[in-house]
Design a protein around this motif. Sequence first.
Motif, short mmCIF file in Angstrom:
data_model
loop_
_atom_site.label_atom_id
_atom_site.label_comp_id
_atom_site.label_asym_id
_atom_site.label_seq_id
_atom_site.Cartn_x
_atom_site.Cartn_y
_atom_site.Cartn_z
N HIS A 1 -27.85 -25.14 5.48
CA HIS A 1 -27.26 -25.90 6.61
C HIS A 1 -28.33 -25.90 8.72
N PHE A 2 -28.17 -24.52 8.72
CA PHE A 2 -27.64 -24.28 9.76
C PHE A 2 -29.94 -23.72 10.28
N PHE A 3 -30.35 -23.37 9.22
CA PHE A 3 -31.68 -23.08 9.42
C PHE A 3 -32.51 -25.22 9.71
N ASP A 4 -31.62 -25.70 8.93
CA ASP A 4 -32.82 -26.90 8.97
C ASP A 4 -32.18 -27.20 10.00
N LEU A 5 -30.92 -27.38 11.20
CA LEU A 5 -30.59 -28.09 12.77
C LEU A 5 -31.53 -27.19 13.06
N HIS A 6 -32.06 -25.84 12.89
CA HIS A 6 -32.83 -25.25 14.07
C HIS A 6 -34.27 -25.84 14.04
N ALA A 7 -34.79 -25.76 12.59
CA ALA A 7 -36.07 -26.64 12.72
C ALA A 7 -35.95 -27.44 12.94
N LEU A 8 -35.03 -28.65 12.86
CA LEU A 8 -34.89 -29.62 13.74
C LEU A 8 -35.19 -29.98 15.12
N ARG A 9 -33.96 -29.42 15.25
CA ARG A 9 -33.58 -28.87 16.67
C ARG A 9 -34.70 -28.26 17.36
N THR A 10 -35.53 -27.29 17.02
CA THR A 10 -36.76 -26.69 18.16
C THR A 10 -38.60 -27.66 17.79
N ARG A 11 -38.20 -28.81 16.32
CA ARG A 11 -39.02 -29.48 16.47
C ARG A 11 -40.33 -28.74 15.11
N LEU A 12 -39.24 -27.78 15.03
CA LEU A 12 -40.05 -27.07 14.11
C LEU A 12 -40.73 -27.69 13.04
N THR A 13 -40.66 -28.92 12.45
CA THR A 13 -40.84 -29.34 10.90
C THR A 13 -41.65 -30.28 11.64
N GLU A 14 -41.82 -30.61 12.31
CA GLU A 14 -43.20 -31.05 13.18
C GLU A 14 -45.01 -30.34 12.49
N GLU A 15 -44.30 -28.61 11.65
CA GLU A 15 -45.14 -27.87 11.48
C GLU A 15 -45.42 -27.64 10.27
N ILE A 16 -44.20 -27.14 9.35
CA ILE A 16 -43.25 -26.35 8.36
C ILE A 16 -42.70 -27.40 7.69
N VAL A 17 -42.02 -27.09 5.68
CA VAL A 17 -41.48 -28.11 4.78
C VAL A 17 -40.82 -27.66 4.74
N GLY A 18 -39.77 -28.09 4.24
CA GLY A 18 -38.13 -26.88 3.73
C GLY A 18 -38.17 -28.06 2.89
N VAL A 19 -37.76 -27.95 1.53
CA VAL A 19 -37.42 -28.05 0.26
C VAL A 19 -35.90 -28.20 0.53
N LYS A 20 -35.25 -29.69 -0.03
CA LYS A 20 -34.14 -29.46 -0.43
C LYS A 20 -33.44 -29.67 -2.09
N PHE A 21 -33.32 -28.26 -3.04
CA PHE A 21 -33.48 -28.32 -4.12
C PHE A 21 -32.12 -29.23 -4.79
N PHE A 22 -32.03 -29.87 -5.59
CA PHE A 22 -31.10 -30.45 -6.59
C PHE A 22 -30.42 -29.28 -7.27
N ASN A 23 -29.66 -29.45 -8.70
CA ASN A 23 -29.59 -28.44 -9.68
C ASN A 23 -31.05 -28.33 -10.30
N VAL A 24 -31.75 -27.43 -10.12
CA VAL A 24 -33.13 -26.82 -10.99
C VAL A 24 -32.89 -25.81 -11.94
N PHE A 25 -33.39 -26.15 -13.20
CA PHE A 25 -32.91 -25.33 -14.41
C PHE A 25 -34.22 -25.16 -14.93
N GLY A 26 -34.82 -23.59 -15.64
CA GLY A 26 -35.82 -23.64 -16.42
C GLY A 26 -36.49 -22.14 -16.78
N PRO A 27 -37.11 -21.91 -17.60
CA PRO A 27 -37.45 -20.96 -17.85
C PRO A 27 -37.43 -19.89 -16.34
N ASN A 28 -36.90 -18.03 -16.74
CA ASN A 28 -37.13 -17.23 -15.48
C ASN A 28 -35.84 -17.12 -14.37
N GLU A 29 -35.14 -17.75 -14.85
CA GLU A 29 -33.71 -18.11 -14.39
C GLU A 29 -32.76 -16.54 -15.03
#
Length: 325
Positions: free
Chosen positions: A150-178
């Motif tokens: 969360h702290f990096f999300d806030l940093h990215a929003l505060r510095t407007r990095l989110t206008e240049e990058i993509v953050g993805v909030k994964f929910f409960n991921v499952f599948g091969p290679n875990e």
Amino acid sequence: MNRVIVTGGAGFIGSAMVWRLNQAGIDNILIVDNLNTSEKWRNLLGLRYADYLHKDIFLAQLKAGELDFQPDAMVHLGACSVTTEADGDYLMENNFRYTKTLAEWATARGVRFLYASSGQTYGDGERGFADDDAVAPYLRPITRYGYSKHFFDLHALRTRLTEEIVGVKFFNVFGPNEYHKDDMRSVVHKAFQQVQAEGTIKLFKSYHPDYTDGGQTRDFVYVKDCVEVLFWFLQHPEENGIFNIGTGRAHSWNDLAHAVFSAMGREPQIEYIEMPERLKGNYQYHTQATIEKLRTVGCDVTFRSLDDAIADYIQNHLSTLQPYL
């Protein structure tokens, strides 16, 4: 996007991302990770990539301007993902500051940058699960891991990095290679092994009056669908911001257990067990991603149903002699 760095590339979602890039004919890939003595090296078998660097060597080379690999894109999936990790300083250094350094390096060079946040940033869900920038400052994670993301999300929003990058909030991921993730493996994987060994699936009892035993709900999302979304963002550099990656549907642990039994051709047999004391105060009883923002930018990736995803995982991976992607 022909030259890609994937951090955490030997891990669960990271190796699945390398697999997806390979599917698109991309193999000029630098994998960054920390193999140490874990079994995640097995995730690399069969994958095509150009080079591998330990995460500390990679960071040192990057800071010193000595990195030989010049990427078009960086998919930053490397992090401590142990949700019960108690060392807050380690989490802030590994999950926040490491991400901050990579994001600043990438944006300064015009390198496409995607990074993994987490559905854990939403805490107990009291403030909902909307990936709305205006809501982010009011979220209250309930774990140190969730806060480090969360702290990096806030940093990215505060510095407007989110206008240049993509953050993805994964929910409960499952599948091969875990398979290397020990206690952090999905309940699908643990349940499969429990049914094989004992014929039953163990689920936590509920300590919340609104939820029955096994009735706690999650937004379960298949790793193959997650990397499709990441690949979509690589193909659409004009779209940036922080987005949820979930199905938009919540299912109970009981639903998941029944899907596992069905995929294995077994009759359901569920045992409800006590939740460890250390989890009782940090437990999410409900998660459900809102995905309108993802759809609004044009991402049309179809998320498999829980039954279909579990059937694919069990029948085409867990039950086979070659379970890896």
